[in-house]
Design a protein around this motif. Structure first.
Motif, PDB file in Angstrom:
ATOM      1  N   MET A   1      37.358  28.120  36.505  1.00  0.00           N
ATOM      2  CA  MET A   1      38.743  27.342  36.368  1.00  0.00           C
ATOM      3  C   MET A   1      39.739  27.706  37.648  1.00  0.00           C
ATOM      4  O   MET A   1      39.644  28.960  38.113  1.00  0.00           O
ATOM      5  CB  MET A   1      39.087  28.043  34.952  1.00  0.00           C
ATOM      6  CG  MET A   1      40.279  27.257  34.520  1.00  0.00           C
ATOM      7  SD  MET A   1      41.117  28.089  32.868  1.00  0.00           S
ATOM      8  CE  MET A   1      39.656  27.891  31.773  1.00  0.00           C
ATOM      9  N   THR A   2      40.353  26.663  37.966  1.00  0.00           N
ATOM     10  CA  THR A   2      41.306  26.872  39.007  1.00  0.00           C
ATOM     11  C   THR A   2      42.296  27.639  38.467  1.00  0.00           C
ATOM     12  O   THR A   2      42.672  27.924  37.458  1.00  0.00           O
ATOM     13  CB  THR A   2      41.855  25.560  39.624  1.00  0.00           C
ATOM     14  OG1 THR A   2      42.511  24.893  38.667  1.00  0.00           O
ATOM     15  CG2 THR A   2      40.681  24.675  40.095  1.00  0.00           C
ATOM     16  N   THR A   3      43.223  28.281  39.557  1.00  0.00           N
ATOM     17  CA  THR A   3      44.483  29.077  39.254  1.00  0.00           C
ATOM     18  C   THR A   3      45.521  27.994  38.368  1.00  0.00           C
ATOM     19  O   THR A   3      45.987  28.346  37.463  1.00  0.00           O
ATOM     20  CB  THR A   3      45.151  29.464  40.320  1.00  0.00           C
ATOM     21  OG1 THR A   3      44.129  30.138  41.084  1.00  0.00           O
ATOM     22  CG2 THR A   3      46.401  30.129  40.218  1.00  0.00           C
ATOM     23  N   ASP A   4      45.554  26.910  38.665  1.00  0.00           N
ATOM     24  CA  ASP A   4      46.607  25.945  38.026  1.00  0.00           C
ATOM     25  C   ASP A   4      45.843  25.623  36.576  1.00  0.00           C
ATOM     26  O   ASP A   4      46.726  25.795  35.818  1.00  0.00           O
ATOM     27  CB  ASP A   4      46.562  24.534  38.853  1.00  0.00           C
ATOM     28  CG  ASP A   4      47.482  24.572  40.015  1.00  0.00           C
ATOM     29  OD1 ASP A   4      48.096  25.672  40.243  1.00  0.00           O
ATOM     30  OD2 ASP A   4      47.443  23.704  40.925  1.00  0.00           O
ATOM     31  N   GLU A   5      44.648  25.473  36.676  1.00  0.00           N
ATOM     32  CA  GLU A   5      44.173  25.468  35.329  1.00  0.00           C
ATOM     33  C   GLU A   5      44.342  26.566  34.116  1.00  0.00           C
ATOM     34  O   GLU A   5      44.405  26.442  33.200  1.00  0.00           O
ATOM     35  CB  GLU A   5      42.489  25.002  35.515  1.00  0.00           C
ATOM     36  CG  GLU A   5      42.334  23.821  35.773  1.00  0.00           C
ATOM     37  CD  GLU A   5      40.901  23.250  36.057  1.00  0.00           C
ATOM     38  OE1 GLU A   5      40.377  22.033  36.192  1.00  0.00           O
ATOM     39  OE2 GLU A   5      40.188  24.366  36.409  1.00  0.00           O
ATOM     40  N   LYS A   6      44.058  27.724  35.205  1.00  0.00           N
ATOM     41  CA  LYS A   6      44.501  28.877  33.852  1.00  0.00           C
ATOM     42  C   LYS A   6      45.781  29.036  33.629  1.00  0.00           C
ATOM     43  O   LYS A   6      46.151  29.382  32.625  1.00  0.00           O
ATOM     44  CB  LYS A   6      43.951  30.279  35.197  1.00  0.00           C
ATOM     45  CG  LYS A   6      42.450  30.347  35.378  1.00  0.00           C
ATOM     46  CD  LYS A   6      42.281  31.548  36.365  1.00  0.00           C
ATOM     47  CE  LYS A   6      40.858  31.511  36.634  1.00  0.00           C
ATOM     48  NZ  LYS A   6      40.597  32.799  37.390  1.00  0.00           N
ATOM     49  N   LYS A   7      46.735  28.661  34.445  1.00  0.00           N
ATOM     50  CA  LYS A   7      48.170  28.662  34.188  1.00  0.00           C
ATOM     51  C   LYS A   7      48.576  27.764  32.980  1.00  0.00           C
ATOM     52  O   LYS A   7      49.202  27.993  32.384  1.00  0.00           O
ATOM     53  CB  LYS A   7      48.964  28.439  35.545  1.00  0.00           C
ATOM     54  CG  LYS A   7      49.169  29.548  36.507  1.00  0.00           C
ATOM     55  CD  LYS A   7      49.971  28.989  37.611  1.00  0.00           C
ATOM     56  CE  LYS A   7      49.816  30.056  38.709  1.00  0.00           C
ATOM     57  NZ  LYS A   7      50.559  29.843  39.860  1.00  0.00           N
ATOM     58  N   ILE A  59      53.995  34.191  35.475  1.00  0.00           N
ATOM     59  CA  ILE A  59      52.940  33.366  35.480  1.00  0.00           C
ATOM     60  C   ILE A  59      52.392  33.135  36.852  1.00  0.00           C
ATOM     61  O   ILE A  59      51.318  33.118  37.323  1.00  0.00           O
ATOM     62  CB  ILE A  59      52.869  31.944  34.638  1.00  0.00           C
ATOM     63  CG1 ILE A  59      51.757  31.573  34.405  1.00  0.00           C
ATOM     64  CG2 ILE A  59      53.989  31.150  35.340  1.00  0.00           C
ATOM     65  CD1 ILE A  59      51.536  30.383  33.213  1.00  0.00           C
ATOM     66  N   HIS A  60      53.357  33.008  37.885  1.00  0.00           N
ATOM     67  CA  HIS A  60      53.237  32.712  39.478  1.00  0.00           C
ATOM     68  C   HIS A  60      52.888  33.814  40.086  1.00  0.00           C
ATOM     69  O   HIS A  60      52.361  33.593  41.235  1.00  0.00           O
ATOM     70  CB  HIS A  60      54.378  31.838  39.777  1.00  0.00           C
ATOM     71  CG  HIS A  60      54.638  30.532  39.057  1.00  0.00           C
ATOM     72  ND1 HIS A  60      53.591  29.590  38.918  1.00  0.00           N
ATOM     73  CD2 HIS A  60      55.677  30.158  38.432  1.00  0.00           C
ATOM     74  CE1 HIS A  60      54.066  28.629  38.283  1.00  0.00           C
ATOM     75  NE2 HIS A  60      55.398  28.859  38.014  1.00  0.00           N
ATOM     76  N   GLN A  66      44.037  38.676  36.712  1.00  0.00           N
ATOM     77  CA  GLN A  66      45.315  38.880  35.878  1.00  0.00           C
ATOM     78  C   GLN A  66      45.535  37.751  34.863  1.00  0.00           C
ATOM     79  O   GLN A  66      45.709  37.921  33.817  1.00  0.00           O
ATOM     80  CB  GLN A  66      46.231  39.306  36.318  1.00  0.00           C
ATOM     81  CG  GLN A  66      46.550  40.717  37.307  1.00  0.00           C
ATOM     82  CD  GLN A  66      47.787  41.015  37.941  1.00  0.00           C
ATOM     83  OE1 GLN A  66      48.286  40.302  38.546  1.00  0.00           O
ATOM     84  NE2 GLN A  66      48.319  42.023  37.813  1.00  0.00           N
ATOM     85  N   LEU A  67      45.277  36.637  35.298  1.00  0.00           N
ATOM     86  CA  LEU A  67      45.348  35.325  34.393  1.00  0.00           C
ATOM     87  C   LEU A  67      44.130  35.310  33.673  1.00  0.00           C
ATOM     88  O   LEU A  67      44.523  35.101  32.441  1.00  0.00           O
ATOM     89  CB  LEU A  67      45.405  34.109  35.389  1.00  0.00           C
ATOM     90  CG  LEU A  67      46.592  33.628  35.930  1.00  0.00           C
ATOM     91  CD1 LEU A  67      46.501  32.769  37.039  1.00  0.00           C
ATOM     92  CD2 LEU A  67      47.656  33.247  34.994  1.00  0.00           C
TER      93      LEU A  67
END
Length: 99
Positions: A1-7, A59-60, A66-67
């Motif tokens: 999962m990408t960082t954007d998908e995790k967020k 979140i950023h 951590q995500l």
């Protein structure tokens, strides 16, 4: 999962999944900002603002690891009212707000 998908997954948990489950299951917290407070404080093992000191929303500032922990914590809270209560108490203790 990408960082954007995790967020996006964490946002989904906070804004849709958890509030619906919490209201239906009489959880000790129901609002999305309370859910995020508990999750972020658990990830930080302190009041998150003491640990995540960068600018912008928490979140950023979270690392990928951590995500992952935030998502796992949030997903566990969805089905476990006792865990939610425990983590809420942990968060309140970090903030000096225990009843």
């Amino acid at each position: 999962m990408t960082t954007d998908e995790k967020k996006e997954r964490l946002r989904q948990l906070a804004n849709v999944d958890f509030p619906a489950a919490a209201k239906a299951g009489r959880f000790p917290i129901v609002l999305n900002h309370c859910f995020l407070r508990v999750v972020y404080d658990h990830v930080a093992q302190d009041m998150w603002k003491n640990v995540l000191t960068g600018k912008g929303p928490a979140i950023h500032q979270l690392s990928g690891e951590q995500l992952d922990l935030a998502i796992a914590t949030g997903e566990a809270m969805l089905t476990d009212r006792e865990l939610t209560s425990k983590l809420n108490q942990e968060s309140l203790a970090f903030r000096g707000k225990l009843k």
